[in-house]
Scaffold this active site. Structure first.
Site, PDB file in Angstrom:
ATOM      1  CG  ASP A 204      -1.980   1.011   1.271  1.00  0.00           C
ATOM      2  OD1 ASP A 204      -1.891   1.960   0.477  1.00  0.00           O
ATOM      3  OD2 ASP A 204      -2.906   0.874   2.100  1.00  0.00           O
ATOM      4  CG  HIS A 294      -8.703   0.973  -4.105  1.00  0.00           C
ATOM      5  ND1 HIS A 294      -9.635   1.870  -3.620  1.00  0.00           N
ATOM      6  CD2 HIS A 294      -7.499   1.409  -3.648  1.00  0.00           C
ATOM      7  CE1 HIS A 294      -9.011   2.793  -2.895  1.00  0.00           C
ATOM      8  NE2 HIS A 294      -7.715   2.541  -2.899  1.00  0.00           N
TER       9      HIS A 294
HETATM   10  C1  HEM Z   1      -8.777   1.293   4.092  1.00  0.00           C
HETATM   11  C2  HEM Z   1      -9.006   1.831   2.902  1.00  0.00           C
HETATM   12  C3  HEM Z   1      -8.016   1.726   1.765  1.00  0.00           C
HETATM   13  C4  HEM Z   1      -7.146   0.723   1.466  1.00  0.00           C
HETATM   14  C5  HEM Z   1      -6.922  -0.588   2.210  1.00  0.00           C
HETATM   15  C6  HEM Z   1      -6.431   1.131   0.269  1.00  0.00           C
HETATM   16  C7  HEM Z   1      -5.457   0.358  -0.369  1.00  0.00           C
HETATM   17  C8  HEM Z   1      -4.828   0.711  -1.542  1.00  0.00           C
HETATM   18  C9  HEM Z   1      -3.901  -0.121  -2.260  1.00  0.00           C
HETATM   19  C10 HEM Z   1      -3.443  -1.527  -1.823  1.00  0.00           C
HETATM   20  C11 HEM Z   1      -3.523   0.535  -3.372  1.00  0.00           C
HETATM   21  C12 HEM Z   1      -2.591   0.020  -4.483  1.00  0.00           C
HETATM   22  C13 HEM Z   1      -1.133   0.310  -4.233  1.00  0.00           C
HETATM   23  C14 HEM Z   1      -0.808   1.769  -4.282  1.00  0.00           C
HETATM   24  O1  HEM Z   1      -0.683   2.371  -5.359  1.00  0.00           O
HETATM   25  O2  HEM Z   1      -0.676   2.344  -3.193  1.00  0.00           O
HETATM   26  C15 HEM Z   1      -4.173   1.833  -3.346  1.00  0.00           C
HETATM   27  C16 HEM Z   1      -4.031   2.824  -4.287  1.00  0.00           C
HETATM   28  C17 HEM Z   1      -4.586   4.081  -4.190  1.00  0.00           C
HETATM   29  N1  HEM Z   1      -5.504   4.509  -3.256  1.00  0.00           N
HETATM   30 FE1  HEM Z   1      -6.245   3.409  -1.750  1.00  0.00          FE
HETATM   31  N2  HEM Z   1      -6.885   2.371  -0.126  1.00  0.00           N
HETATM   32  C18 HEM Z   1      -7.848   2.779   0.767  1.00  0.00           C
HETATM   33  C19 HEM Z   1      -8.561   3.952   0.739  1.00  0.00           C
HETATM   34  C20 HEM Z   1      -8.322   4.999  -0.139  1.00  0.00           C
HETATM   35  C21 HEM Z   1      -8.998   6.282  -0.117  1.00  0.00           C
HETATM   36  C22 HEM Z   1     -10.092   6.682   0.874  1.00  0.00           C
HETATM   37  C23 HEM Z   1      -8.448   7.036  -1.112  1.00  0.00           C
HETATM   38  C24 HEM Z   1      -8.767   8.445  -1.528  1.00  0.00           C
HETATM   39  C25 HEM Z   1      -9.897   9.055  -1.390  1.00  0.00           C
HETATM   40  C26 HEM Z   1      -7.439   6.217  -1.777  1.00  0.00           C
HETATM   41  C27 HEM Z   1      -6.671   6.622  -2.834  1.00  0.00           C
HETATM   42  C28 HEM Z   1      -5.782   5.825  -3.512  1.00  0.00           C
HETATM   43  C29 HEM Z   1      -5.010   6.283  -4.646  1.00  0.00           C
HETATM   44  C30 HEM Z   1      -5.032   7.693  -5.232  1.00  0.00           C
HETATM   45  C31 HEM Z   1      -4.266   5.180  -5.095  1.00  0.00           C
HETATM   46  C32 HEM Z   1      -3.308   5.150  -6.275  1.00  0.00           C
HETATM   47  C33 HEM Z   1      -4.097   4.887  -7.530  1.00  0.00           C
HETATM   48  C34 HEM Z   1      -3.189   4.842  -8.770  1.00  0.00           C
HETATM   49  O3  HEM Z   1      -2.852   5.903  -9.276  1.00  0.00           O
HETATM   50  O4  HEM Z   1      -2.839   3.721  -9.190  1.00  0.00           O
HETATM   51  N3  HEM Z   1      -7.409   4.987  -1.162  1.00  0.00           N
HETATM   52  N4  HEM Z   1      -4.973   1.901  -2.218  1.00  0.00           N
END
Ligand code: HEM
Length: 374
Positions: A204, A294
């Site tokens: 993450d 996601h």
């Molecule tokens: C507990 C809740 C969440 C979990 C477990 C989670 C987990 C992850 C994971 C595993 C990734 C893929 C790896 C990475 O690029 O970091 C990711 C990407 C991302 N997450 Fe989350 N996330 C959560 C909530 C959120 C929220 C609330 C937002 C924004 C409102 C968010 C925004 C993003 C963004 C912007 C990316 C990168 C997308 C890209 O450009 O590929 N996430 N998240």
């Protein structure tokens, strides 16, 4: 809520207008001493260490601008001392302050502070609670606040000691409203270039902005003038339902994000840093990365809709019974996730808070001096 675990997602984003400094996210080992003074507050662009705590405060009724000015003067001195392993002036356990432990302390102001101290005109227009989202189940016990202090360190004792002193010194000015503890995979702070894993087991933080290359997304350069060199901070406390997550098979878990659990590579790639191929289809003609995965929902074609994610895990027991500015950079993404995101099945935002984080201060100065002496 039946969840035992979750993730505070802390986002920092510029809140003025265009082009600041620091290190790429997770790309350097946290040094033991992180200088507190300088153009920006520490704890934003600096590598997130293993432990964090957010302390939100409400101003005590009657605290005016001069009270906040005095509190910032005292806290600024504490911050310089604690982060360089020197006890604060009022420290009666000075032995607990001798290890710098990569400690950073970052201070921000919530929306109501400005009204309460008669500086309404200086409040950034974006500084207000986020719009409500259908997925939200927010509780006031974990939301909002007039002041935020974020402490990050490699040592929990160092962190807890500094936190206790800051709370004690604030007593006549502000009372604690909520506290959020967080921890990260030690790998990520100990090894250059490693991305942390969260409690769902996912890698993450892979796609994140770089504080150096994307500094224009991070630091305020326009208005309000007093915030130049500062940023904005959104704290979202998100409960993970790990009980139902545990029932899902590995393929289902990987599909919900669009990345492999083993190494965080996109389902269309070989390694973590590979760009996801959102067009790729399988033998049946179905998208390899699910339409509602996601990473598909969270990415944006708008280069301004990006912010620095500093996610931490928490595993508190359930409670009894239960941009150009931050908004422009964060809300569209949260809105898209709100509409459709496979991850929503297992995650629920239960706390939310928005703060303006003033720029850094130099030796002899103090936090938000230009605002409080204007
Ligand atoms: C507990 C809740 C969440 C979990 C477990 C989670 C987990 C992850 C994971 C595993 C990734 C893929 C790896 C990475 O690029 O970091 C990711 C990407 C991302 N997450 Fe989350 N996330 C959560 C909530 C959120 C929220 C609330 C937002 C924004 C409102 C968010 C925004 C993003 C963004 C912007 C990316 C990168 C997308 C890209 O450009 O590929 N996430 N998240």
């Amino acid at each position: 809520l039946a969840s035992l675990a979750g993730a505070p997602l802390v986002g920092c984003a510029a809140a003025g207008s265009a082009p600041g400094t620091a290190d790429a996210h997770g790309c350097a080992t946290a040094p033991a001493v992180i200088t507190a003074t300088g153009a920006h507050q520490a704890g934003i662009a600096t590598v997130p260490p293993s432990y964090a705590r957010w302390l939100a405060f409400d101003l005590v009724a009657g605290s005016d601008r001069d009270a906040v000015r005095r509190l910032m003067t005292v806290w600024s001195d504490d911050i310089v001392r604690f982060t360089s392993a020197r006890p604060s002036l009022t420290d009666i356990e000075p032995e607990l302050a001798t290890d710098p432990a990569a400690l950073t302390i970052t201070v921000g102001f919530g929306p109501d502070l400005f009204t309460k101290i008669g500086l309404e005109a200086a409040r950034p227009t974006w500084l207000a609670p986020l719009p409500s989202f259908a997925v939200d189940r927010l509780e006031s016990a974990w939301s909002d606040g007039d002041l935020i202090v974020q402490l990050c360190a490699e040592d929990q004792l160092v962190l807890a000691h500094a936190a206790r002193l800051l709370v004690r010194e604030a007593t006549t000015f502000a009372t604690p409203r909520w506290v959020q503890n967080g921890f990260r995979h030690r790998d990520a702070s100990a090894q250059p270039g490693r991305t942390m894993r969260n409690l769902m087991g996912q890698v993450d933080g892979t796609r994140n902005i770089s504080p150096t290359r994307d500094s224009d997304l991070l630091w305020v350069t326009g208005q309000p003038q007093w915030l130049v060199g500062g940023t904005s901070m959104i704290v979202r406390r998100i409960a993970m339902n790990l009980q139902t997550w545990d029932l899902l098979d590995r393929a289902g878990r990987e599909a919900s994000i669009g990345r492999r659990l083993s190494d965080g590579a996109p389902l269309t790639g070989d390694s973590e840093r590979d760009l996801p191929d959102l067009e790729a289809t399988d033998a049946l003609g179905l998208p390899v990365i699910d339409t509602f995965a996601h990473i598909r929902r969270a990415r944006s074609d708008n280069p301004r809709e990006r912010f620095l994610r500093r996610g931490y895990n928490y595993d508190d027991p359930p409670a009894p019974g239960a941009v150009d500015n931050a908004v422009e950079q964060f809300v569209p993404i949260q809105r898209r996730l709100d509409e459709l995101d496979l991850l929503n099945t297992w995650t629920t935002p239960i706390g939310s808070a928005v703060f303006a984080v003033p720029a850094g201060f130099e030796k002899g100065g103090y936090l938000a001096q230009s605002l409080l002496e204007a």
